[in-house]
Design an enzyme around this catalytic site. Structure first.
Site, PDB file in Angstrom:
ATOM      1  CG  HIS A  54      -0.367   0.099   2.529  1.00 44.84           C
ATOM      2  ND1 HIS A  54       0.409  -0.899   3.080  1.00 44.84           N
ATOM      3  CD2 HIS A  54      -0.422   1.074   3.472  1.00 44.84           C
ATOM      4  CE1 HIS A  54       0.785  -0.543   4.286  1.00 44.84           C
ATOM      5  NE2 HIS A  54       0.314   0.661   4.545  1.00 44.84           N
ATOM      6  CG  HIS A  56       0.035   4.531   4.647  1.00 41.43           C
ATOM      7  ND1 HIS A  56      -0.717   3.882   5.595  1.00 41.43           N
ATOM      8  CD2 HIS A  56      -0.795   5.451   4.075  1.00 41.43           C
ATOM      9  CE1 HIS A  56      -1.949   4.385   5.610  1.00 41.43           C
ATOM     10  NE2 HIS A  56      -2.015   5.328   4.694  1.00 41.43           N
ATOM     11  CG  ASP A  58       4.827   3.353   7.533  1.00 41.25           C
ATOM     12  OD1 ASP A  58       4.019   3.454   6.600  1.00 41.25           O
ATOM     13  OD2 ASP A  58       4.503   2.916   8.661  1.00 41.25           O
ATOM     14  CG  HIS A  59       4.209  -0.088   4.504  1.00 37.15           C
ATOM     15  ND1 HIS A  59       4.228  -1.397   4.935  1.00 37.15           N
ATOM     16  CD2 HIS A  59       3.642   0.627   5.501  1.00 37.15           C
ATOM     17  CE1 HIS A  59       3.669  -1.470   6.140  1.00 37.15           C
ATOM     18  NE2 HIS A  59       3.313  -0.245   6.503  1.00 37.15           N
ATOM     19  CG  HIS A 112      -4.144   0.599   6.893  1.00 38.60           C
ATOM     20  ND1 HIS A 112      -4.136   1.148   8.154  1.00 38.60           N
ATOM     21  CD2 HIS A 112      -2.941   0.910   6.344  1.00 38.60           C
ATOM     22  CE1 HIS A 112      -2.996   1.776   8.349  1.00 38.60           C
ATOM     23  NE2 HIS A 112      -2.249   1.637   7.268  1.00 38.60           N
ATOM     24  CG  ASP A 131       0.287  -1.153   7.957  1.00 35.75           C
ATOM     25  OD1 ASP A 131       1.158  -2.000   8.225  1.00 35.75           O
ATOM     26  OD2 ASP A 131       0.531   0.070   7.923  1.00 35.75           O
ATOM     27  CG  HIS A 169       3.692  -1.273  11.532  1.00 34.44           C
ATOM     28  ND1 HIS A 169       4.536  -0.186  11.607  1.00 34.44           N
ATOM     29  CD2 HIS A 169       2.942  -1.089  10.414  1.00 34.44           C
ATOM     30  CE1 HIS A 169       4.302   0.627  10.575  1.00 34.44           C
ATOM     31  NE2 HIS A 169       3.336   0.088   9.843  1.00 34.44           N
TER      32      HIS A 169
END
Length: 253
Positions: A54, A56, A58-59, A112, A131, A169
């Protein structure tokens, strides 16, 4: 040849996963490049394919650096292509990436984010859920609806119970503490808390678990259980409504 799966801690609490099979090396998500590149160098591996779950940051923060270093093919959800680094191939539910033991089936798991996907490797057996489904929990419902997220989790819950779940995470201990507020007498949940506390002391990753364990201890997957409706005072509620109540309580926890 069994798949070799390497867990790579990134950023503060993210994980990337390197998957090696007989036909190459894949990476699921790239929160940052440096620790992934170091792991590849240490093993003498080159990266062939980078799969994104996805959009975001942080990915995807390390995507371009790894692409430049390895010339890897980058694939991710077609529905989020406008929010992602440039994709060599956009993916939708039902697509297959790779072949043989390294074949990954794409599962749409919106909630999400609207285009979030998971990658299921039957040969693992393993599923990389980022996530969506998380160890003892699930991601916040940022872009979708609780009904959408419940449907996504239900898809993942239907995979073979021996499937290993690899989430994005390490929120496991906090998730378990919340789960105890929903099912304080669940013996499997109590035992899992003890195991995770011990793993944390030994600085071991804890965001990876068999689906069977998630089905027994993750309150978000258990929203369809009759006793959960009773415990939450929602005797007439649908599973999606029970899920929404659990998610709301977790957001305030």
């Amino acid at each position: 040849m069994a798949l070799e799966i390497v867990t790579v801690p990134c950023l503060k609490d993210n994980y990337a996963y390197i998957v090696k099979g007989p036909d190459g090396v894949m990476l699921i998500d790239a929160p940052e490049a440096a620790p992934i590149a170091a792991e590849l160098r240490a093993r003498g591996w080159s990266l062939d394919t980078l799969l994104i779950t996805h959009h975001h940051h942080d990915h995807v923060g390390g995507v371009e650096e790894l692409r430049a270093a390895h010339g890897c093919v980058v694939m991710g959800p077609a529905d989020e292509a406008d929010k992602l680094p440039p994709l060599d191939r956009g993916l939708t539910e039902g697509d297959t990436v790779g072949a043989g033991d390294l074949a990954a089936h794409v599962i749409a798991v919106p909630g999400h984010t609207l285009g979030h996907v998971a990658f299921h490797f039957p040969a693992g057996p393993a599923v990389f859920t980022a996530d969506s489904l998380m160890a003892a929990g699930c991601g916040r419902v940022f872009e979708g609806t609780p009904e959408m997220m419940w449907e996504s989790l239900s898809k993942l819950a239907a995979l073979p119970p021996e499937t290993m779940v690899y989430s994005g995470h390490d929120y496991t201990l906090a998730n378990l503490k919340f789960a105890r507020t929903i099912e304080p007498e669940n013996p499997e949940l109590v035992a899992r808390v003890d195991r995770i506390v011990s793993a944390k002391v030994q600085k071991q990753p804890t965001a990876q678990a068999p689906l069977s364990e998630e089905l027994a201890t993750n309150p978000f997957l258990r929203a369809g259980e009759p006793h959960m409706r009773q415990a939450l005072g929602l005797a007439e509620a649908t599973p999606a409504q029970v899920f929404a109540e659990i998610r709301s309580r977790k957001d305030r926890f």
